[in-house]
Every structure is written in structure tokens, then in C-alpha cells.
Design a protein around this motif. Structure first.
Motif, mmCIF file in Angstrom:
data_model
loop_
_atom_site.group_PDB
_atom_site.id
_atom_site.type_symbol
_atom_site.label_atom_id
_atom_site.label_comp_id
_atom_site.label_asym_id
_atom_site.label_seq_id
_atom_site.Cartn_x
_atom_site.Cartn_y
_atom_site.Cartn_z
ATOM 1 N N PHE A 242 37.069 38.692 50.185
ATOM 2 C CA PHE A 242 37.443 38.003 48.909
ATOM 3 C C PHE A 242 36.090 37.946 48.163
ATOM 4 N N GLU B 28 38.874 27.259 55.540
ATOM 5 C CA GLU B 28 37.831 27.717 56.233
ATOM 6 C C GLU B 28 36.768 26.571 56.621
ATOM 7 N N LEU C 273 30.040 35.756 45.209
ATOM 8 C CA LEU C 273 30.216 35.274 46.890
ATOM 9 C C LEU C 273 30.987 36.160 47.300
ATOM 10 N N THR D 104 33.348 36.581 51.103
ATOM 11 C CA THR D 104 33.827 36.086 52.082
ATOM 12 C C THR D 104 35.003 36.778 52.861
ATOM 13 N N PRO E 253 37.911 37.278 40.323
ATOM 14 C CA PRO E 253 38.038 37.132 41.795
ATOM 15 C C PRO E 253 38.951 38.031 42.122
ATOM 16 N N GLN E 254 38.850 38.617 43.509
ATOM 17 C CA GLN E 254 39.771 39.741 44.126
ATOM 18 C C GLN E 254 39.561 39.805 45.480
ATOM 19 N N THR E 255 40.539 40.436 46.050
ATOM 20 C CA THR E 255 40.690 40.753 47.531
ATOM 21 C C THR E 255 40.446 42.090 47.511
ATOM 22 N N CYS F 146 42.803 32.720 47.222
ATOM 23 C CA CYS F 146 42.449 34.142 47.289
ATOM 24 C C CYS F 146 43.537 35.192 46.549
ATOM 25 N N ARG F 147 44.794 34.702 46.286
ATOM 26 C CA ARG F 147 45.557 35.516 45.844
ATOM 27 C C ARG F 147 46.784 34.884 45.323
ATOM 28 N N GLU G 127 34.287 36.923 44.668
ATOM 29 C CA GLU G 127 34.178 36.089 43.483
ATOM 30 C C GLU G 127 32.786 36.036 42.753
ATOM 31 N N GLU H 263 39.250 42.210 55.502
ATOM 32 C CA GLU H 263 39.694 41.987 54.128
ATOM 33 C C GLU H 263 38.774 40.615 53.301
ATOM 34 N N PHE I 246 42.596 30.530 51.588
ATOM 35 C CA PHE I 246 41.903 30.693 52.475
ATOM 36 C C PHE I 246 41.360 29.276 52.988
ATOM 37 N N SER J 210 43.531 32.672 41.197
ATOM 38 C CA SER J 210 42.301 33.056 42.184
ATOM 39 C C SER J 210 41.082 32.492 41.977
ATOM 40 N N GLY J 211 40.472 31.940 42.815
ATOM 41 C CA GLY J 211 39.110 31.341 42.646
ATOM 42 C C GLY J 211 38.937 30.022 42.616
#
Lengths: 116, 255
Positions: B86, A101, B20, B22, B70-72, A25-26, B88, B84, A99, A35-36
Motif C-alpha cells: 500500500f 496493524e 509511506l 506498507t 494512495p493505491q495498492t 487501503c482499498r 501513500e 502486496e 489494513f 483510501s488513505g
């Protein structure tokens, strides 16, 4: 995350299995994937997809398997800059947040948030 | 979660893009939200998934979808509480549509599969358009080019490569494809021949601005053999798909 991974999630959940979804995610600095990028870790430890291969993936897989027991989804920081990483040949030299999960049939709904 | 993932698959089946979202972290009061997911259909703006915080998520998603990567993002909920997220953007699988089943198509199909494309080959000759010749292709269509192109869904995730057996067929295919919203249209041929084809195309539609046609097709890597030419074509297709610029990375390092 791509369509193959979503199919994998559907297949695993449909057959009653739980899995861990690991998504980058980062990232900071030079990392094997951006990312992704995501992968699924099955209960038996098998992996579908990739977040960059090698030692980074092995470390995430290990974390994922313990997450299956603990159950709390969380961000895992993967440091490819430290000495241990260099010794293992993870030479990219960046840092990435993954991340992790737990994905199960149950959803974590809580009516307390319905006011948001 | 299963329903949400199934919903994502059917959105892809319709060729639509989605995002998406999350929750990857949250303030102590909202820890239970970690792992909560939403899916936004970016065509119609509809949202599926978590029942809570939908308006917050939609707002955050639109802000960041403009960037396309994609980014947060941290969403302030007031009272020192935050989520926070995420986010995409997800596109349906890209399709490589190869018009012509000759020497270049053979290695191109393999490369297309390696690069994750849904690969379709079209030729009107049964000896060229068959799955024995292209075991790796997802779809082999044996039909004249005109009917195939008119019937085929060509959209922003379609990459069209025109490599038929002759210039006449190539320019016929090109004429049928230019009005369609493809991500990429490339055509093989010599500079001279291509100039003639493009001029006649512009003359036929003087009012319209033609989309960019990648012709002669491929990146300049000095390719000679059919295999090398296929690599040069695929390199260009990937460049367009990933918004690269085709420059040797070592040159970028020095610049």
C-alpha cells in the motif's frame, strides 16, 4: 495518514504503549472515506483520527482490540452493502478494505529476506 | 517503528513530501513481511525503514507515485511469491497565509483551522494583528507586508489569500507573491480593479508568464457578508487543494 496521526503514533510508542493503526487501503462503491484515511486505536479503546465514523468505525475498533491480543496484522473487509449494515444505517453501500496493524516498539525483522 | 515515524515528522518539518509504503499482504513464504514499512523521500529518492526488499519497494513506489493517489500494488517476487504494497503519498500540512487582518480574515482563520491548515495572519496594524483578535490562528505576524512576504517560506503547500484593507496594499502583496511557487494565490477586489492590477503586473514583467491568479477571489455562491465571503474563499482553496471543479454535485449527477 496525516501529521497529527504520526504525532499520535510517536507519543504512544514513546510512552511504551502499543496501538493499532487502521488504514483504508482499498474502496469499492460509495464509502464514507477514501483510501488513505486512517485512525489509531489505543489500548484503552480510545480513537484518534477517523475512517468514516459511526458503525464502520465501531466494527473496526472491535477488531483492533482483538488484534492487540492476537498480534497478526491483517486486512479487514468492511461491507457496507449488506442488510445488517443497512439496518445500522450504514447507507453508503460500498465495500472497503482496512489494513489493521499492530504497532509496537519491536519491529518484525527477519534476516531471511535480506537477499531481496 | 518509532524511529521511522520520527523520521517522517522531521521530513514534514523541512516541508518535503514523502511516500509511506506498507506491506498489507504477502504470499505464504513472506507472511512475516506483513506490516513492514518503508518511507521514501520523494524530493531526493532516499528510503528509510525496512532493510529488505528496498529495490522492489522503490520501483513500485515510483511507478505509482506518478498517479499521486494512495493505491495498492502487487509485486511479483518470482517462484509464486509476492508482496502486496500500500503506497501513500504524504504532503506536509498546507499553510493558509492570510494577508490582511480585517473583517474577512476573522471567519477565514476559523474555517482554515477547521479544514486542517496551518493558519498565519499578517497585518501591519497592531490593533488588527494580535492573538486576541485571532485566538485560533497558529501564527499572527504584525509587520509590513513586504518584509513578511520576503521572509516567509512560500512553497507548493502554501495558499495565499490577499485581503488587505486597500487595493494599493493588495496589489503590492500580489506583486511580491507572483514569483513564488505557491499552490494558490487569491486576491479580493472588483473585476475592473483586478483587470488594472493584472495588466500592470504583466507590463512590468512582459517576458514572464504569470501564474494563475484567483482574482476576484472565491467561488460564486452569491456571498455577501464577510462570513459568506470567507466560505466562498475557503471553498475555492479546498477546490484547488483537492483538485475539484467547484460545480454543484447535483449538476454532475445529471450530466
Amino acid at each position: 495518514m496525516d501529521i497529527q496521526l504520526i504525532r499520535e503514533l510517536v507519543n504512544q510508542l514513546s510512552s511504551g504503549e502499543k496501538v493499532v493503526l487502521a488504514t483504508i487501503c482499498r474502496t469499492k462503491g460509495s464509502t464514507p472515506q477514501k483510501s488513505g484515511a486512517a485512525m489509531v486505536i489505543r489500548q484503552d479503546g480510545n480513537i484518534v483520527g477517523t475512517i468514516g465514523g459511526g458503525c464502520a468505525e465501531a466494527e473496526v475498533r472491535r477488531e483492533a482490540l482483538s488484534l492487540m491480543v492476537e498480534g497478526q496484522s491483517r486486512i479487514y473487509k468492511l461491507d457496507l452493502t449488506n442488510e445488517a449494515a443497512a439496518e445500522e444505517g450504514m447507507v453508503c453501500g460500498g465495500v472497503m478494505d482496512v489494513f489493521l496493524e499492530l504497532i509496537t516498539m519491536k519491529s518484525a525483522e527477519n534476516p531471511a529476506y535480506s537477499t531481496l | 517503528m518509532l524511529d521511522l515515524f520520527k523520521h517522517m515528522l522531521s521530513t514534514f518539518d523541512r516541508g518535503e513530501t514523502q511516500a509511506l509504503v506498507t506491506t498489507i499482504n504477502a504470499s505464504p513464504g513472506f507472511k512475516d513481511m506483513i506490516g513492514e514499512k518503508w518511507v521514501i523521500n520523494t524530493n531526493d529518492g532516499s528510503i528509510e525503514g525496512g532493510d529488505y526488499a528496498r529495490s522492489v519497494v522503490l520501483e513500485a513506489a515510483w511507478e505509482s507515485l506518478e498517479i499521486g493517489e494512495p493505491q495498492t500494488i502487487i509485486k511479483d517476487l518470482g517462484n509464486n511469491e509476492w508482496l502486496e504494497l500500500f503506497i501513500e503519498p504524504l504532503s506536509p500540512p498546507s499553510e493558509l497565509l492570510i494577508l490582511g487582518g480585517g473583517h474577512i480574515a476573522k471567519p477565514l482563520v476559523v474555517l482554515g483551522k477547521l479544514a486542517g491548515f496551518f493558519v498565519t495572519v499578517v497585518d501591519d496594524r497592531p490593533s488588527f494583528a494580535n492573538s486576541n483578535r485571532f485566538p485560533e490562528a497558529d501564527e499572527v505576524i504584525c509587520l509590513d507586508f513586504e518584509s513578511t512576504i520576503n521572509r516567509k517560506k512560500i512553497g507548493p503547500n502554501t495558499y495565499v489569500v490577499i485581503v488587505t484593507r486597500g487595493h494599493r496594499y493588495d496589489s503590492e502583496c500580489l506583486k511580491l507573491c507572483v514569483g513564488r511557487p505557491a499552490a494558490y494565490i487569491g486576491m479580493i477586489g472588483s473585476k475592473r480593479r483586478i483587470k488594472i492590477v493584472l495588466e500592470s503586473l504583466q507590463d512590468a514583467n512582459p517576458e514572464e508568464k504569470l501564474p494563475r491568479i484567483y482574482a476576484p477571489i472565491g467561488l460564486d455562491i452569491g456571498a455577501r457578508t464577510p462570513e459568506e465571503i470567507a466560505i466562498s474563499i475557503m471553498a475555492e482553496v479546498i477546490m484547488v487543494r483537492r483538485r475539484g471543479n467547484g460545480t454543484s454535485l447535483s449538476i454532475l449527477r445529471e450530466g
